[in-house]
Design a protein around this motif. Structure first.
Motif, mmCIF file in Angstrom:
data_model
loop_
_atom_site.group_PDB
_atom_site.id
_atom_site.type_symbol
_atom_site.label_atom_id
_atom_site.label_comp_id
_atom_site.label_asym_id
_atom_site.label_seq_id
_atom_site.Cartn_x
_atom_site.Cartn_y
_atom_site.Cartn_z
ATOM 1 N N ASP A 5 7.340 -1.223 3.054
ATOM 2 C CA ASP A 5 7.054 -0.384 2.034
ATOM 3 C C ASP A 5 6.897 1.070 2.350
ATOM 4 O OD1 ASP A 5 4.674 -0.501 3.103
ATOM 5 O OD2 ASP A 5 3.907 -2.027 1.742
ATOM 6 N N HIS A 6 6.614 1.584 1.222
ATOM 7 C CA HIS A 6 6.359 3.243 1.590
ATOM 8 C C HIS A 6 5.186 3.455 2.674
ATOM 9 C CE1 HIS A 6 8.852 3.954 -1.919
ATOM 10 N NE2 HIS A 6 9.197 5.111 -1.419
ATOM 11 N N ALA A 48 2.287 9.752 -1.210
ATOM 12 C CA ALA A 48 3.552 9.288 -1.525
ATOM 13 C C ALA A 48 3.848 9.001 -2.913
ATOM 14 C CB ALA A 48 3.833 8.008 -0.515
ATOM 15 N N MET A 101 0.912 -1.231 -0.024
ATOM 16 C CA MET A 101 0.045 -0.163 0.197
ATOM 17 C C MET A 101 0.976 1.329 0.041
ATOM 18 S SD MET A 101 -2.335 2.221 2.524
ATOM 19 C CE MET A 101 -1.021 2.058 3.350
ATOM 20 N N ILE A 102 0.451 2.173 -0.788
ATOM 21 C CA ILE A 102 1.106 3.394 -0.822
ATOM 22 C C ILE A 102 0.286 4.498 -0.558
ATOM 23 C CG2 ILE A 102 2.225 4.977 -2.406
ATOM 24 C CD1 ILE A 102 3.895 2.737 -3.407
#
Lengths: 255, 342
Positions: A79-80, A6, A1-2
């Protein structure tokens, strides 16, 4: 998931601080202001230390610039989105602009030859600041400046803040080559070079202070938060300073 | 005595490189390491060894080398003319170099950085936990004639004669870019113009970065020169005062005040580093989500490069330089080329 923000740092140009932005493919940057200020600099240093202490999964590296803390992470591990969420939680846990400076700070007294052919731009820099060379030396050497960040080259400090007279711009043309140990001024800051470097900053002094000693137990002499005073000495002392430990500089640990 | 490589002659930019030294960014020391990290992975695959081992990076031109004990070598990156005792050997291949033989590596035929890998890797003393020369930081320097470099223990001595198809990256082309912290300083018109432009690699450049000349006028931004110095990462495209982009590479400074329009994906950075002066390059923005996918795939691909190895078969029909190979030792009847090959 971002997080939607972002995907390309599409935040507003005039942002609300603190602000999180992406850096390259695997980094995030938390900024506390648009311009340098004491609270933003304190926040950047303290927040970077907090990221290090938080032991985030996948964290690879951190650093602090003048007003921001940066982190790089392993996109094979996290992740981000996950990192962004953790940063937001950390940000809201306290007011970082009033955080104390790092512990174990040192105050360095660094002998400095001002002017002469060793630092040929003293008179020019003084004139731009509206001072005589004598006033300039007194103003700089009486200032107790703090390492606001280390960056650009290994061990290289940005020190501030100087009195308002020194809000002078960088030169548009680069100075050919400032030697290692050269003390330069612009925008109410001093920089001290670890290696010979072409620069837009004007050189006003020469020290023998070693900033980067890769083969020593402590390779970097200064840390963000340390303070320094550049004590005037005659040019004739430079040779002896070069042979003295720490370029004849001394320090005391600040309480 | 530990086996060693002796440098008899070296071009002006021959250095020892590995994956660099992360962890010192906060002290102003960039990670450094090989300009083309993919080449390290390819060399490691060719010798079936760890990609963290140090190799020899050759900027533009190689040198002349000898080993003190029989040793495996591999050649990757920018294609250079290489010979062992005068006989041409294949680039992107692994070979045996016997003690006393002369390995000669010439100028790059395409690309900028060639690599010489040694079985067991270069075992020079570590400094700050890595063996990479960091020229900008004054950590070691270029190799000079007479230098002896010790090598580490080789786990597969004798296993050579392999090749792999190098990822083409030596002639410029299109590189993917993600928006980064300062992309918004540039208005959409400038971004669109930047993506449509075709840049030429300038002659100015080194391990810190490469300059690219725009096809049209330079690039403007709202922030100008007043922007506060901020963290720099390799791949960042810095727009300097005259509007010319400068792509930062492995040995870049750690902070900088010039605004950056975007950041090249690490997977595509070898293409930037390898572009020769005059090579044409285009930049294409991709969303961060896509960039992360690309990076994950590329990391996995590099780990699996060994599966792409093939024996180095010398098919005479594809050997344009057949005469440079020593096909038969000793004297021949002189009619070799008329006779069918076995």
């Amino acid at each position: 998931m971002i997080t939607p923000d972002a995907t390309g740092g599409k935040g507003p140009y005039r942002a609300v601080f603190p602000q999180i932005r992406t850096v390259g493919t695997d980094g995030l940057l938390v900024s506390f202001a648009e311009d340098l200020s004491e609270p933003a600099n304190h926040a950047a240093l303290a927040f970077r230390a907090a990221i290090e202490a938080a032991d985030l999964p996948g964290l690879l590296e951190t650093s602090a610039s003048l007003v921001s803390a940066y982190l790089r992470f392993d996109i094979g591990v996290t992740d981000h989105g996950a990192m962004w969420t953790m940063l937001e939680a950390l940000l809201s846990s306290q007011d970082w602009t009033v955080a104390p400076l790092p512990g174990g700070r040192k105050l360095w007294r660094i002998p400095t030859v001002y002017g002469t052919d060793l630092a040929p731009q003293l008179e020019e820099a003084a004139a731009v600041a509206g001072l005589t060379p004598e006033e300039a030396i007194a103003s700089i050497s009486n200032a107790r400046v703090r390492v606001q960040t280390i960056g650009f080259a290994p061990g290289m400090p940005y020190l501030g803040e100087l009195p308002p007279d020194w809000a002078i711009p960088r030169q548009t043309e680069l100075t050919g080559q400032v030697p290692a140990g050269g003390l330069c001024v612009a925008i109410r800051q001093l920089v001290l070079f670890p290696v010979d470097t072409p620069t837009g900053w004007r050189q006003i002094g020469q020290t023998a202070f070693p900033l980067f000693r890769p083969d020593e137990a402590e390779p970097f002499s200064l840390r963000p938060g340390d303070e320094a005073q550049f004590v005037p000495v005659p040019a004739a002392e430079l040779a002896a300073m070069r042979n003295a430990p720490n370029g004849a500089a001394t320090f005391e640990v600040l309480p | 005595m530990t086996p060693a490589l002796i440098v008899h002659r070296a071009g002006p930019g021959v250095t020892v490189q590995d994956l660099g030294r992360p962890g010192y960014l906060a002290f102003g020391l960039s990670r450094g390491g090989a300009a083309d990290r993919l080449a390290l992975a390819e060399g490691a695959a060719l010798l079936s060894q760890d990609d963290g081992l140090a190799a020899i990076e050759m900027a533009g031109i190689g040198g002349e080398f000898e080993v003190t004990a029989d040793m495996r070598i591999a050649l990757t990156g920018a294609v250079m003319r290489a010979t062992i005792d005068g006989s041409r050997i294949a680039w992107n291949g692994s070979h045996l170099l016997a003690a006393g033989q002369r390995l000669s590596i010439g100028a790059a035929e395409s690309g900028s950085y060639g690599y010489l890998h040694l079985g067991g890797g270069v075992a020079a003393a570590e400094r700050l936990a890595a063996r990479s020369t960091h020229l900008a930081a004054g950590l070691d320097s270029v190799l000079s004639p007479g230098t002896r470099l010790a090598t580490g223990p080789d786990r597969h001595p004798g296993a050579a004669g392999m090749t792999l198809d190098a990822d083409p990256r030596f002639e410029g082309g299109t590189v993917r870019v993600v928006p980064s912290l300062q992309t918004e300083f540039f208005d959409p018109g400038e971004i669109a113009r930047f993506e449509a432009d075709e840049f030429r690699r300038d002659t100015r450049g080194n391990r810190m970065g490469a300059r690219f000349l725009p096809g049209g006028e330079g690039y403007r931004n709202e922030a100008g020169l007043s922007v506060i110095s901020e963290v720099i990462v390799p791949g960042d495209i810095q727009i300097t005062g005259d509007g010319t982009p400068f792509v930062l590479l492995s040995e870049c400074q750690t902070t900088g005040g010039y605004p950056r329009i975007g950041s090249v994906l690490p997977a595509d950075l070898p293409r930037v580093a390898q572009a020769q002066a005059g090579a044409r390059l285009k930049f294409r923005f991709v969303p961060l989500e896509e960039a992360v996918k690309v990076e994950r795939l590329e990391q996995a691909r590099r780990k699996g490069l060994r599966r792409a190895l093939r024996p180095l078969i010398r098919d005479p029909r594809s050997m344009a330089d057949l005469l440079s190979y020593q096909l038969i030792s000793g004297a021949t009847a002189g009619d070799d080329l008329e006779r069918p090959l076995p």
